[in-house]
Design an enzyme around this catalytic site. Structure first.
Site, mmCIF file in Angstrom:
data_model
loop_
_atom_site.group_PDB
_atom_site.id
_atom_site.type_symbol
_atom_site.label_atom_id
_atom_site.label_comp_id
_atom_site.label_asym_id
_atom_site.label_seq_id
_atom_site.Cartn_x
_atom_site.Cartn_y
_atom_site.Cartn_z
ATOM 1 N N SER A 105 1.000 -1.500 -0.387
ATOM 2 C CA SER A 105 0.017 0.046 -0.063
ATOM 3 C C SER A 105 1.040 1.167 0.123
ATOM 4 O O SER A 105 1.766 1.543 -1.009
ATOM 5 C CB SER A 105 -1.366 -0.214 0.901
ATOM 6 O OG SER A 105 -1.808 1.224 0.733
ATOM 7 N N ASP A 246 -2.102 7.098 -3.634
ATOM 8 C CA ASP A 246 -1.258 6.406 -2.884
ATOM 9 C C ASP A 246 -0.474 5.364 -3.154
ATOM 10 O O ASP A 246 -0.551 5.152 -4.612
ATOM 11 C CB ASP A 246 -1.649 5.885 -1.393
ATOM 12 C CG ASP A 246 -2.342 4.639 -1.577
ATOM 13 O OD1 ASP A 246 -3.201 3.877 -2.658
ATOM 14 O OD2 ASP A 246 -2.987 3.782 -0.603
ATOM 15 N N ASP A 248 -0.242 1.854 -4.035
ATOM 16 C CA ASP A 248 -1.391 0.876 -4.630
ATOM 17 C C ASP A 248 -2.903 1.213 -5.835
ATOM 18 O O ASP A 248 -3.185 0.582 -5.946
ATOM 19 C CB ASP A 248 -1.455 -0.470 -4.272
ATOM 20 C CG ASP A 248 -2.442 0.154 -2.411
ATOM 21 O OD1 ASP A 248 -2.596 1.181 -2.473
ATOM 22 O OD2 ASP A 248 -2.859 -0.862 -1.421
ATOM 23 N N ASP A 250 -5.321 2.471 -4.089
ATOM 24 C CA ASP A 250 -6.712 2.201 -3.414
ATOM 25 C C ASP A 250 -7.439 3.700 -2.781
ATOM 26 O O ASP A 250 -8.627 3.531 -2.332
ATOM 27 C CB ASP A 250 -6.757 1.047 -2.612
ATOM 28 C CG ASP A 250 -6.110 1.156 -1.392
ATOM 29 O OD1 ASP A 250 -5.256 2.231 -1.136
ATOM 30 O OD2 ASP A 250 -6.194 0.519 -0.720
#
Length: 455
Positions: A105, A246, A248, A250
């Site tokens: 992430s 961000d 990744d 999401d």
């Protein structure tokens, strides 16, 4: 097998590469996930979708986890390099029985990890399977199939996912806009490029090439220092809007034409109102972190507001349970009830916002200005010796307020309200204070902080 149990967290498995996250562990986790879902569907032939982000060792980890899955007799759909929202989409779109996404992430380059979902992109959380995966790995309770699972490469997921999100947003027009976007060298660039092909815009791209070393700044737009360059570029280029994603992809944030970050509480309220036009009287979920304007805006639009625990897996679970049409977190996660599952829709968010600016004939700053009604502390983090004792002290100190323990402790008074909760990902407690005016907010923030710093 000895494993670092602490990396098996509330929402995912996430740890330091090489010392905690290794190819051998990835292979074992693949086997364990296959065992978990085989137990839930005995006798069924299973297929998992497996994707990865752009971090330096994500491809190696993907190969290892696929090996473990296939040797357990489960088929694999290799969807390649994708954002996390596109990964969720793929599980529903391809009718997979589950899926694994290799990503850490918004964490820095020294981390990597794994997110798991069941069919329809339903998250596997700490309470619903991640700890079971850890137990299976520790016990090495694997199943080696006589015939390994097949593998098929699927290349079109990023494009198909973008099309689906944009179509879901509807056909309202979008005027030509100057857009500055900062992907932090992460996966958001992939779906934003798909968007820019499909709308009238003049895009200015910052930090666009995939680079899991994150050479320009940390891929976490929630931190002010990571959006400074975007804010400056919006002002310097006289752009209509700035977009930040961000690592990744999401989570998504927006900067208005004045170079100010749009508060997520206001943004989720706007998005809720848009969805409530389509689904009058529907339920909308939002997390416990203060952002009272969200509730105000949902009620103003005739919707039913419902507060949930912090965390994407908890939000999605509650949305499915109550059939909510939309959900939003203060951290920049925004969820829709798509036809194939409940998951983040950053492109739907973006299209809805651009459509609303066009429909209202307003700049983004004009659109959000009426909703800047409350003073907010921002999220403050504290290390404490005992989280439970701290929460008890807060309940005793503010005993005359309205107290909720849905997630940590939320205390509400007529002129201020706050939430303190234990982090699900770090050894911290997190504080958010909101009030009717800055003076009260500062006074009450100081009062709460004194209790936290004594602990």
């Amino acid at each position: 097998m000895q494993i670092p149990r602490h990396i098996f967290k509330a929402y995912d498995v996430r740890g330091l590469i090489d010392s905690e996250i290794t190819p051998l562990l990835a292979e074992s986790i693949g086997r364990a996930f296959a065992v978990l879902l085989r137990r839930e569907s005995p006798g069924k032939e299973l297929t998992f979708a497996v994707g990865r982000d752009m971090r330096p060792n994500s491809l190696e980890l993907q190969s290892s986890i696929i090996k473990g899955i296939r040797e357990s007799g489960v088929h694999v759909l290799d969807i390649g390099l994708v954002s996390t929202p596109a990964f969720y989409f793929s599980v529903g779109y391809l009718k997979a029985d589950g899926g694994v996404m290799i990503s850490a992430s918004h964490n820095s380059t020294v981390y990597n990890g794994f997110k798991f979902v069941r069919a329809h992109a339903i998250p596997v959380s700490g309470d619903t399977g991640i700890q079971d995966i850890a137990n299976i790995v520790e016990q090495e309770a694997f199943v080696f199939a006589e015939q390994q699972g097949r593998i098929k490469t699927i290349l079109e997921i990023p494009e198909r996912a973008a099309e689906a999100e944009i179509d879901f947003a509807g056909q309202d027009s979008i005027r030509s806009l100057k857009i500055v976007a900062d992907s932090a060298n992460g996966m958001g660039a992939q779906y934003l490029d798909e968007l820019f092909k499909r709308i009238p815009c003049d895009p200015i791209r910052l930090f666009w090439n995939f680079d899991g070393m994150f050479p320009n700044h940390e891929p976490n737009p929630l931190k002010e220092e990571n959006v400074k360059q975007l804010k400056a570029a919006v002002c310097d280029r006289q752009a209509d809007i700035g977009i930040a994603t961000d690592g990744d992809g999401d989570r998504i944030f927006f900067v208005d034409d004045q170079g100010q970050v749009v508060e997520p509480a206001i943004l989720r309220g706007l998005l809720a109102q848009i969805m409530l036009r389509r689904f009058p009287g529907a339920t909308v979920c939002y997390d416990v972190r203060p952002g009272k304007v969200t509730e105000d805006m949902i009620l103003e639009a005739g919707g039913r507001p419902l507060v949930t625990r912090v965390g994407h897996s908890f939000m999605k679970e509650q949305m499915r349970k109550v059939d909510a049409v939309f959900g939003g977190e203060s951290s920049g996660h925004f969820f829709y009830r798509f036809p194939i599952g409940v998951f983040e829709g950053p492109l739907t968010v973006t299209v809805h916002l651009l459509q609303e600016m066009t429909k209202q004939r307003k700049t983004l700053s004009e659109l959000v200005a009426p909703y800047k009604k409350y003073a907010h502390s921002g999220e403050l983090n504290f290390r404490v010796s005992d989280k439970e004792i701290v929460l008890q002290q807060l309940k005793e100190h503010f005993a005359d307020g309205v107290i909720s323990e849905l997630d940590g402790v939320t205390v509400t008074y007529p002129n201020f309200w706050f939430n303190v909760r234990a982090s699900n990902t770090e050894s911290l407690v997190r504080l958010n204070v909101e009030a009717l005016n800055p003076e009260v907010m500062e006074e009450k923030k100081k009062e709460v902080v004194e209790i936290l710093e004594r602990s």
